[in-house]
Design an enzyme around this catalytic site. Structure first.
Site: not given
Length: 614
Positions: A220, A297, A321
């Site tokens: 990420k 996210s 997330s």
């Protein structure tokens, strides 16, 4: 015209607020006051009513622009946002009288015991996971996982260099497709080939570094990864390439993994849809339904794994997330215990709620990655006294002796389609020898509010300089979230952390009677993307809070959680199931997870899928 719109915007919430306040006067009266006045050491909590819904419109396009403008004016801060705070019960902490001392960091120390036999057992289990041929191989679709890559490398069918070339071709294709996948937002051909060629040489010389040697992995974008830009989903951060890896990136390199790039994410981790309209990122697509969101996210990691770009991705989880996008994209997501996997090298947006975890094609792969990444990090102060990560009983044939806790009132707070399949999954676990025990999860509304206050307050604190300096470079929904965060006071934050103390105490009592807690992963399936979301983004507080319903307990208290796909909706969207355990007991999750995979009789192939081993 603009004046009229502003007037209407102020009148509608005010009118709604007046009606709402009339309705809740009884609630804030003597009964509620008695409920919320708590004595220290008293474990009892309020009633077990289902989680409440919220009042908030879904905003996009011009409406979102207008709202963000008004919310960040004096009128918005004094009049509009306080009304929204009340309408959505975010002022709940102000009515509570909690006597416990606050817990600002959910770190739970554990006695470190050197157990060489256990360490050997973990090594043996990992070897078993990568060596044994699966008995459940079907003629249908199955994701390519770590074992498939290792089989190719060990047999000589493919080398890591050949796989890397396939990945580069796929990365080019995925960004040119209609619509673009946008799972990996930064990648470098030379970097990928350099790591792949080094791995190929190690396989040739029979000197591999770990079970992740030659395995494609993405991280990420909130992790620092050399030589990529540490943008964290923004257009203003990471102006220069990174020169130092995050701890997780460093450990993956040491394990021989091929880092194929950094993955997309919702800007600054402020939402759960994955929507990010800015020029560097764009909104990633759900591989199962490209016109639906991935969840966020950690949107890019989940999309990359589900689309076959890599079998492993690493995300961060401050409010679901990792687990929400894993559920929406039909893959496995593991949130470790707070401090179990080091977040050093991530942007410290929320220091008390965020954990790191893998998103993988299977529970076995998650276990392999976990066994390599989970250990104390001298550069990260929390988790230094953690016990050794184990995979005990992961390969046990049944679940005899395990006690599974379910709060059915809380469990059923989801869509009917989700509930139906999740109830059947519980029955499946019972048939394997586990006993299901009904438990009560106290004060879940307080948990919801406390988590929101903690994560938003910490993010607002850390991002205050950015908010002042880069306000107009932020996405509209980020500005809206930070404007809302500015409404919380120091007293709200302290009371929320007092609630954290209570909730951690409740969990200790619950885990003295059961080994884990079962819930659906997310109350619904992935929502559809509206056309305006792609250009202006969207703000949907109702969906954000609802999607976090089963996630917030783990983030507030630091307990680990595992999400496993167990089926699909009538529309073909994935549905996930969650198991949570006590602090440092990920082994229980990884024992139950494979049994949940057995419950899913067939894996459906995503609409967007690349087989890089073909």
């Amino acid at each position: 015209m603009a004046t009229l719109l502003l007037l209407l915007l102020s009148l509608v919430p005010a009118a709604a607020a007046a009606a709402y306040l009339c309705c809740i006067r009884r609630y804030t009266g003597s009964a509620a006051a008695a409920l919320h006045r708590r004595e220290p050491g008293r474990p009892e909590a309020g009633g077990r009513s289902p989680p409440r819904d919220f009042w908030t419109p879904r905003l996009c396009g011009f409406g979102l622009r207008l709202f963000v403008h008004v919310a960040n004016t004096a009128f918005g801060q004094i009049c509009l946002l306080p009304v929204l705070i009340r309408l959505n019960n975010f002022s709940l902490m102000r009515s509570l009288d909690i006597r416990e001392d606050p817990t600002f960091i959910p770190e739970v120390t554990a006695e470190v015991v050197e157990d060489k036999s256990e360490a050997k057992s973990t090594s043996d289990i990992v070897k078993q996971l990568t060596d044994e041929r699966s008995d459940s191989a079907s003629n249908g679709f199955s994701f390519k996982g770590i074992k498939d890559f290792l089989d190719c490398y060990r047999s000589g069918k493919l080398t890591p260099s050949q796989v890397a070339k396939n990945i580069i071709a796929v990365l080019e294709d995925s960004d040119k497709s209609t619509p673009p996948l946008r799972a990996i937002v930064q990648w470098d051909r030379e970097q990928i080939m350099q790591m792949a060629e080094a791995s190929t040489a190690r396989y040739r010389n029979k000197s591999t570094l770990s079970y992740l040697d030659g395995i494609p992995v993405s991280l990420k974008e909130d992790f620092k990864v050399v030589p990529y830009h540490h943008r964290v989903g923004t257009v203003y951060l990471g102006t220069e390439p990174e020169t130092e890896d995050a701890t997780v990136a460093k450990k993956l390199r040491e394990a021989g993994a091929i880092i194929i790039g950094v993955s997309n994410m919702q800007e600054l981790g402020t939402g759960t849809t994955g929507c990010n309209p800015n020029r560097y990122h764009k909104t990633p697509r759900n591989p199962y339904k490209p016109n639906h969101f991935t969840g966020g996210s950690s949107s890019g990691p989940a999309a990359a794994v589900a689309a076959g770009l890599c079998p492993v991705a690493i995300g961060t989880d401050g409010g679901g997330s990792v687990r929400i996008p894993a559920s929406f994209c039909g893959v496995v997501g593991l949130k470790g215990t707070f401090g179990r996997i080091s977040p050093h090298g991530c942007l410290p947006l929320s220091y008390s709620t965020v954990s790191v975890g893998p998103i993988c094609t299977s529970v076995a792969d998650a276990a392999i990655v976990y066994s390599i990444l989970a250990e104390p990090d001298p550069l990260y102060p929390y988790g230094l006294k953690q016990p050794k990560a184990t995979l005990s009983d992961m390969c046990a044939p049944d679940l005899k002796g395990l006690k599974l806790g379910v709060d059915w009132t809380f469990f059923k707070a989801c869509d009917a389609e989700v509930l139906s399949i999740c109830e059947k999954a519980v029955e499946h676990l019972q048939r394997l020898g586990a006993s299901v025990i009904e438990v009560t999860l106290p004060e879940m509304e307080e948990v919801r509010i406390a988590h929101v206050i903690c994560i938003l307050s910490e993010m607002r604190d850390f991002l205050q300089p950015d908010f002042n300096k880069h306000f107009h470079e932020m996405n509209l929904d980020t500005r809206a979230s930070l404007a809302l965060a500015s409404q919380f006071t120091a007293l709200d934050y302290i009371t929320a952390n007092r609630q954290r103390t209570r909730t951690m105490r409740f969990l200790r009592e619950i885990f003295s009677t059961v080994d884990c807690i079962l819930t659906p992963a997310v109350p619904c399936t992935a929502p559809r993307i509206c056309e305006s979301d792609l250009s202006t983004g969207s703000s949907d507080l109702y969906f954000t809070v609802r999607s976090m319903r089963f996630m917030q307990l783990g983030n507030l208290t630091g307990i680990p959680g595992l999400v496993v796909p167990i089926g699909y909706s009538a529309a073909g969207l994935p549905i996930g199931f969650q198991v949570m355990a006590k602090w440092w007991d990920e082994a229980v999750l990884l024992r139950i997870g494979p049994k949940l995979e057995e419950f899913r009789y067939q894996t459906k192939k995503p609409s967007i899928y690349y087989d890089i081993l073909a």
